[in-house]
Design an enzyme around this catalytic site. Structure first.
Site: not given
Length: 487
Positions: A330, A427
């Site tokens: 991310c 994630h």
């Protein structure tokens, strides 16, 4: 409602354990936290996000995630400001200097969500935030006594004996509360006790005499909780959580960015017996390691400057020159690119900055936040993966032609030409056992990893924790308190 005399008193895991214990008794149980402050968030099916602690609690209760489990989520972007998420959606920013003024209207959605959660539940277990003894925040409070009073919910207060001063913290909380708030508390729990519980008998008697609150039990230290994801970055202040075993066959280093987010991405790696995960604190070099993981960040451009201030950019470049891999997750993925552009001022003044340049990609921060669970496959190992996206920004460039993942709606992420550097917005990917085993084996050039199921380890820990609470707390009395209310 479980409140604590201080932050990190164990409220989150107590609520999770109670949810699992009562759900196993056949009750329909729902967790609830009016307001959370954390950059560890979970994507909710259908859109929106909540604190990951509430996601764990919902899992413990055996119920689907809902944005109403955590109607107000504050995600710190700086020392003085936070992004405000209400019922799963970003509604603006909150400045610390106007904190008590700006949040006054938030009680309305909080109570609305509480009603929705409670509609079909036999029991709702509510988690407080921080401490009700912060009297300077009592006006406009929606997280502790303000909520308990408005919703007429009985309160159990817990004290963390591991940090010391638990008698003073419980008695002091009793002293500073107003008579009206004090009347909402129906008992107390001592948490994180080590040693012979019988030795604390006089302490229990003293607290009961000084507060008028009955003891509902002493909860001893539970090693199994190490398998559960941490609620927020407060956990990273614990040296034991930061340090890894440098003698392990596979060493992983994770720089602790100043606005680190969703660092529980690496929790499945911690449970691998042949893997050492070291959270590298500010001011320390990354050092010799086999893999560097750049974690998520709530303020990517600020964390890029922070990373360079620590000299970690030099460490990372040297690591790659030695032929060792780097993975960005991310915000960490964005850091790896050539540039990060913020034309709309999402993270501050509009600007364009040079990234680490280890991936030939460019990121543009946009105002639209992506929050969604996703599934797919890891390209390199052709293993199934599942995770979630919570991010602002779009990343494109030549290295995206070598995607790291193939999701259900197309390719995702990027890989460098030499294969050493990779990243994506996903994630939670290391929770996928097959992928974790294959990826670690490739990094270690062989070896056995991923022999156990991470998800099973979490469920086993929740069951062990619930067993312990059944034996150490008076759960029948707690249930009676919940049924009779605060009066």
């Amino acid at each position: 409602m479980i409140q604590g005399t201080n932050s990190n008193a164990g409220k989150s895991v107590l609520v999770a354990g109670l949810c699992r214990a009562y759900a196993r008794r056949g009750l329909s149980v729902q967790p609830f936290k009016p307001q959370n402050m954390s950059n560890n968030a979970a994507a909710v099916p259908g859109g929106g996000e909540i604190g990951r602690a509430q996601a764990l609690q919902a899992r413990a209760a055996g119920v689907p995630l809902s944005v109403h489990h955590n109607p107000v989520l504050l995600k710190p972007e700086s020392d003085r400001g936070s992004q405000v998420v209400v019922q799963g959606s970003v509604v603006g920013k909150l400045d610390a200097s106007r904190f008590t003024v700006d949040r006054d209207g938030l009680m309305i959605p909080v109570l609305e969500s509480f009603d929705k959660i409670g509609n079909d539940a036999d029991l709702v277990v509510v988690e407080g935030a921080g401490s009700p003894a912060e009297t300077n925040l009592r006006h406009g409070d929606i997280a502790n006594m303000g909520f308990a009073s408005a919703a007429r919910v009985p309160v159990i207060i817990t004290g963390d004996i591991d940090r010391g001063g638990v008698i003073a913290s419980l008695v002091g909380t009793n002293v500073v509360l107003s008579a009206e708030d004090r009347a909402l508390i129906r008992g107390f729990v001592i948490n994180k006790f080590r040693g012979d519980v019988g030795l604390f008998g006089p302490g229990i008697t003293d607290i009961e005499a000084r507060t008028g609150w009955p003891s509902l039990g002493v909860v001893t230290w539970c090693p199994a909780l190490a398998a559960l994801p941490a609620e927020d970055a407060v956990e990273l202040e614990q040296p034991a959580r930061r340090a890894g075993d440098r003698s392990a066959p596979l060493r992983i280093a994770v720089p602790m960015l100043s606005r680190i987010a969703n660092f529980d991405d690496v929790d499945p790696l911690r449970l691998e017996p042949n893997v050492s995960v070291t959270m590298v604190p500010p001011g320390k070099p990354i050092g010799e390691t086999d893999l560097i993981i750049l974690p998520g960040s709530k303020a990517t451009i600020a964390d890029l400057a922070f990373l360079r201030d620590q000299g970690w950019d030099i460490d990372i470049a040297a690591h790659v020159r030695r032929g060792r891999p780097v993975l960005g997750l991310c915000g960490g993925y964005q850091l790896l690119g050539r540039t990060i552009e913020d034309p709309d001022g999402v993270e501050g003044p509009p600007q364009r900055v040079a990234g680490l340049g280890l991936l030939d990609v460019h990121t543009v921060l946009t105002g639209e936040k992506v929050t969604r669970p996703v599934t797919g496959r890891h390209v390199g190992s052709d293993t199934e993966i599942a995770g979630y996206e919570i991010h602002v920004g779009r990343t494109d460039g030549p290295d995206t032609k070598r995607p790291w993942l193939q999701l259900e709606d197309g390719p995702a992420g990027a890989t460098s030409a030499d294969g050493l550097v990779a990243g994506s917005y996903l994630h939670g990917i290391f929770s996928s056992d097959g992928f974790r085993a294959a990826y670690l084996s490739a990094v270690a050039d062989g070896g056995r990893f991923g022999a156990s199921s991470y998800e099973q380890a979490v469920d086993d820990a929740l069951d062990e924790w619930a067993d312990q609470l059944e034996s150490e707390l008076d759960l029948d009395r707690l249930l009676t308190i919940a049924r009779t209310g605060p009066d």
